[in-house]
Design an enzyme around this catalytic site. Structure first.
Site, PDB file in Angstrom:
ATOM      1  N   ASP A 102       2.063  46.707-123.853  1.00  0.00           N
ATOM      2  CA  ASP A 102       2.976  47.683-124.456  1.00  0.00           C
ATOM      3  C   ASP A 102       3.554  47.105-125.740  1.00  0.00           C
ATOM      4  O   ASP A 102       3.624  45.877-125.908  1.00  0.00           O
ATOM      5  CB  ASP A 102       4.146  47.979-123.511  1.00  0.00           C
ATOM      6  CG  ASP A 102       3.681  48.648-122.230  1.00  0.00           C
ATOM      7  OD1 ASP A 102       2.586  49.228-122.228  1.00  0.00           O
ATOM      8  OD2 ASP A 102       4.436  48.571-121.242  1.00  0.00           O
TER       9      ASP A 102
HETATM   10  N1  URA Z   1       2.735  46.108-117.475  1.00  0.00           N
HETATM   11  C1  URA Z   1       3.591  46.795-118.255  1.00  0.00           C
HETATM   12  O1  URA Z   1       4.422  47.540-117.770  1.00  0.00           O
HETATM   13  N2  URA Z   1       3.498  46.606-119.599  1.00  0.00           N
HETATM   14  C2  URA Z   1       2.605  45.761-120.175  1.00  0.00           C
HETATM   15  O2  URA Z   1       2.590  45.640-121.394  1.00  0.00           O
HETATM   16  C3  URA Z   1       1.730  45.070-119.326  1.00  0.00           C
HETATM   17  C4  URA Z   1       1.815  45.255-117.978  1.00  0.00           C
END
Ligand code: URA
Length: 234
Positions: A102
């Site tokens: 993310d």
């Molecule tokens: N899980 C999440 O919620 N975000 C990420 O970036 C990776 C794993």
């Protein structure tokens, strides 16, 4: 390599634009129009897009990058800086990401132009462990360990998450090991126990860990040994 991947890598066109170009009969392989994106090509194949010759990458690239918070795990975006903007390699437009993070997550991201390598690394059946450091808004309840090990049912995908190992480091911090990679998985898991992730950082993917001397925003090529080890070699 498949035709659609080769076209997608040309000037970072992306998969969707590549498929549209192929469907629009703008692509010729060895002087014949081809509309199948899965058509195999190699460095001896003459591929043309609108009469421009597209050459497969000469070099296989495998690299690790320390993604800072605020950078998109994408190769192209009109609004936000992407991980590709952090890389200064003449063939960077051939890269794709093996396991996105993310925008608000930091940590280890792997990029490559070797589709077979990334496919193996990311294949669900390989269950490659990914280790995250998590900080939460509220204290982490001790019984979360059992809940994460048991798994959570995600209605949207109709799946139960694989057993995950949660190690509580202190009241608001934990180390979590997942053996799969679903959309916003860590945040959704913590949401299910009534907590909220305030910081998330990926420390490792399989045999590859983010080295202490690779600061946020920096990247380096993987060594031959790391390339082998990451995809289940020795
Ligand atoms: N899980 C999440 O919620 N975000 C990420 O970036 C990776 C794993």
């Amino acid at each position: 390599m498949k035709l659609d991947r080769l076209i997608a890598g040309y000037k970072a066109m992306g998969r969707q634009a590549a498929h549209l170009a192929i469907a629009a009969r703008r692509v010729r392989v060895n002087e014949v129009c081809v509309t199948d994106g899965h058509h195999p090509v190699d460095r001896f194949t003459l591929v043309e897009l609108d009469d421009v010759v597209i050459r497969p990458p000469e070099r296989a690239l495998h690299l690790m990058l320390h993604k800072p918070v605020g950078i998109l795990s994408a190769t192209k975006d009109d609004q936000h800086p992407t991980v590709l903007d952090l890389i200064d390699d003449p063939d960077k437009h051939t890269l794709h990401i093996a396991g996105r993070l993310d925008r608000s997550t930091s940590g280890l991201v792997l990029l490559t132009n070797d589709g077979r390598w990334s496919k193996r690394l990311m294949a669900a059946e390989e269950k490659v462990p990914k280790v995250y450091l998590v900080e939460t808004l509220d204290p982490i309840a001790p019984d979360a360990v059992v809940a994460f090990a048991r798994g959570f049912y995600f209605h949207t995908e109709d799946i139960t998450t694989l057993p995950a190992e949660l190690v509580i480091l202190d009241e608001h911090r934990a180390r979590l090991t997942l053996h799969e990679g679903r959309y916003h998985q860590v945040k959704r898991m913590f949401h299910r126990i009534g907590n909220r992730v305030t910081q998330l950082h990926r420390q490792s993917i399989g045999a590859l860990s983010l080295p202490a001397d690779l600061p946020p925003g920096a990247w380096r090529m993987l060594t031959a040994h790391e390339v082998l080890a990451a995809a289940g070699g020795n």
